[in-house]
Write a protein that holds these residues in place. Structure first.
Motif, PDB file in Angstrom:
ATOM      1  N   TYR A  78       0.829  -1.208   0.000  1.00  0.00           N
ATOM      2  CA  TYR A  78       0.000   0.000   0.000  1.00  0.00           C
ATOM      3  C   TYR A  78       0.862   1.256   0.000  1.00  0.00           C
ATOM      4  O   TYR A  78       0.568   2.227  -0.716  1.00  0.00           O
ATOM      5  N   VAL A  79       1.943   1.251   0.742  1.00  0.00           N
ATOM      6  CA  VAL A  79       2.763   2.460   0.893  1.00  0.00           C
ATOM      7  C   VAL A  79       3.826   2.578  -0.201  1.00  0.00           C
ATOM      8  O   VAL A  79       4.245   3.679  -0.550  1.00  0.00           O
ATOM      9  N   SER A  80       4.246   1.460  -0.787  1.00  0.00           N
ATOM     10  CA  SER A  80       5.322   1.498  -1.772  1.00  0.00           C
ATOM     11  C   SER A  80       4.830   2.049  -3.105  1.00  0.00           C
ATOM     12  O   SER A  80       3.782   1.654  -3.605  1.00  0.00           O
ATOM     13  N   PRO A  81       5.593   2.968  -3.734  1.00  0.00           N
ATOM     14  CA  PRO A  81       5.221   3.468  -5.059  1.00  0.00           C
ATOM     15  C   PRO A  81       5.529   2.468  -6.176  1.00  0.00           C
ATOM     16  O   PRO A  81       5.121   2.676  -7.319  1.00  0.00           O
ATOM     17  N   MET A  82       6.239   1.388  -5.870  1.00  0.00           N
ATOM     18  CA  MET A  82       6.589   0.372  -6.854  1.00  0.00           C
ATOM     19  C   MET A  82       5.698  -0.857  -6.690  1.00  0.00           C
ATOM     20  O   MET A  82       5.383  -1.252  -5.566  1.00  0.00           O
ATOM     21  N   SER A  83       5.324  -1.456  -7.791  1.00  0.00           N
ATOM     22  CA  SER A  83       4.479  -2.645  -7.745  1.00  0.00           C
ATOM     23  C   SER A  83       5.316  -3.879  -7.400  1.00  0.00           C
ATOM     24  O   SER A  83       6.426  -4.060  -7.922  1.00  0.00           O
ATOM     25  N   ASN A  84       4.770  -4.709  -6.521  1.00  0.00           N
ATOM     26  CA  ASN A  84       5.387  -5.999  -6.176  1.00  0.00           C
ATOM     27  C   ASN A  84       6.840  -5.857  -5.701  1.00  0.00           C
ATOM     28  O   ASN A  84       7.690  -6.689  -6.023  1.00  0.00           O
ATOM     29  N   SER A  85       7.117  -4.818  -4.969  1.00  0.00           N
ATOM     30  CA  SER A  85       8.474  -4.615  -4.474  1.00  0.00           C
ATOM     31  C   SER A  85       8.779  -5.554  -3.310  1.00  0.00           C
ATOM     32  O   SER A  85       7.946  -5.715  -2.416  1.00  0.00           O
ATOM     33  N   PRO A  86       9.970  -6.148  -3.279  1.00  0.00           N
ATOM     34  CA  PRO A  86      10.364  -6.952  -2.126  1.00  0.00           C
ATOM     35  C   PRO A  86      10.854  -6.089  -0.965  1.00  0.00           C
ATOM     36  O   PRO A  86      11.079  -6.597   0.133  1.00  0.00           O
ATOM     37  N   GLY A  87      11.031  -4.780  -1.228  1.00  0.00           N
ATOM     38  CA  GLY A  87      11.511  -3.874  -0.194  1.00  0.00           C
ATOM     39  C   GLY A  87      13.020  -3.938  -0.049  1.00  0.00           C
ATOM     40  O   GLY A  87      13.703  -4.674  -0.759  1.00  0.00           O
ATOM     41  N   PRO A  88      13.556  -3.186   0.885  1.00  0.00           N
ATOM     42  CA  PRO A  88      12.858  -2.248   1.763  1.00  0.00           C
ATOM     43  C   PRO A  88      12.517  -0.947   1.034  1.00  0.00           C
ATOM     44  O   PRO A  88      12.994  -0.684  -0.071  1.00  0.00           O
ATOM     45  N   LEU A  89      11.718  -0.119   1.685  1.00  0.00           N
ATOM     46  CA  LEU A  89      11.413   1.230   1.243  1.00  0.00           C
ATOM     47  C   LEU A  89      12.018   2.169   2.275  1.00  0.00           C
ATOM     48  O   LEU A  89      11.820   1.973   3.475  1.00  0.00           O
ATOM     49  N   PHE A  90      12.759   3.184   1.809  1.00  0.00           N
ATOM     50  CA  PHE A  90      13.447   4.024   2.791  1.00  0.00           C
ATOM     51  C   PHE A  90      13.512   5.474   2.324  1.00  0.00           C
ATOM     52  O   PHE A  90      13.471   5.769   1.132  1.00  0.00           O
ATOM     53  N   SER A  91      13.593   6.359   3.280  1.00  0.00           N
ATOM     54  CA  SER A  91      13.703   7.791   2.993  1.00  0.00           C
ATOM     55  C   SER A  91      15.152   8.234   3.151  1.00  0.00           C
ATOM     56  O   SER A  91      15.887   7.736   4.007  1.00  0.00           O
ATOM     57  N   VAL A  92      15.540   9.191   2.289  1.00  0.00           N
ATOM     58  CA  VAL A  92      16.913   9.694   2.263  1.00  0.00           C
ATOM     59  C   VAL A  92      16.867  11.216   2.288  1.00  0.00           C
ATOM     60  O   VAL A  92      16.022  11.835   1.626  1.00  0.00           O
ATOM     61  N   ARG A  93      17.764  11.822   3.021  1.00  0.00           N
ATOM     62  CA  ARG A  93      17.872  13.267   3.070  1.00  0.00           C
ATOM     63  C   ARG A  93      18.429  13.786   1.747  1.00  0.00           C
ATOM     64  O   ARG A  93      19.410  13.256   1.232  1.00  0.00           O
TER      65      ARG A  93
END
Length: 249
Positions: A78-93
């Motif tokens: 739901y939160v990932s902008p990519m379809s079927n992503s294995p992750g992780p999802l992370f924010s970068v400065r």
């Protein structure tokens, strides 16, 4: 480690905003990246990783991060902008503004709206040692998730800025950079015959090419010679050839 299960979580809402909105990215000074390879690239490049969301399981061979959370698969998707992503999802400065003092080789894009193409240009610029990539109005967001993904980690290393056309022209004049515009015209010179170090090369959109304002400001026009029947090249491919010529000199 914290485990998130609700779409109403503040972290989930913040990540959704960063994925969808360039204004939110600018306000927070953060952008999103996806995948363990990009995470390793970020660490290797010294990027400031802020929050990491893992899909069900955390990788064991990575250091701790300032904030981490485990998500069930459905919430992660739901939160990932990519379809079927294995992750992780992370924010970068976002990085600080690059040093523009000793710039000699510049590749500029105008109205290149495909984030995949913009990311590919960043990746190629990094590979060929281009000093600066400039995104002029109408280009895809430098920090959109698809741009970042297509850059394959170059977004952490390659100097890139956004400018309007007037500011870019003034910048080139100030740095004494000859300005060459890629154009399908009878007066355009063979790319291989012009000096490209120092230089700034302009690439426009595939549909419309460069604007009249930028073409008028150019010191000359260049063309990539082709022997087939194709009328033009993909903008990212054209940019890659121009950057190769810059490096070859």
């Amino acid at each position: 480690m914290e485990r998130l299960t609700s779409r109403k979580s503040a972290v989930i809402r913040a990540f959704r905003d960063l994925a969808r909105s360039s204004a939110a990215r600018e306000e927070k000074g953060l952008f999103l990246c996806d995948g363990q390879k990009l995470l390793q690239e970020a660490l290797h490049s010294g990027a400031s990783v802020e929050t990491v969301l893992w899909k069900e399981n955390r990788a064991a061979d990575l250091p701790p991060f300032p904030q981490e959370a485990l998500l069930p698969a459905d919430l992660f998707d739901y939160v990932s902008p990519m379809s079927n992503s294995p992750g992780p999802l992370f924010s970068v400065r976002m990085p600080s503004a690059p040093d523009l003092h000793a710039v000699r080789r510049v590749l500029a894009l105008e109205e290149l709206q495909d984030p995949g193409n913009v990311g590919t240009v960043l990746r190629t610029a990094d590979a060929f040692g281009v000093d600066l990539v400039v995104l002029i109005e109408g280009c895809a967001d430098l920090y959109a998730p698809k741009t970042v993904r297509a850059s394959m980690g170059a977004v952490f290393r390659q100097a890139a800025v956004r400018m309007d056309a007037e500011a870019f022209i003034s910048f080139c004049r100030e740095k004494h950079l000859p300005l060459w515009g890629a154009a399908l015209t009878d007066t355009a010179r063979d790319l291989r015959s012009v000096p490209l170090d120092p230089a700034a090369v302009l690439i426009g959109s595939e549909g419309h090419g460069l604007s009249r304002e930028l073409l008028r400001a150019c010191d000359g026009e260049i063309i990539i010679p082709m022997s087939g029947e194709a009328e033009s090249l993909n903008a990212a491919v054209a940019a890659a050839i121009a950057m190769w010529e810059m490096q070859r000199r």
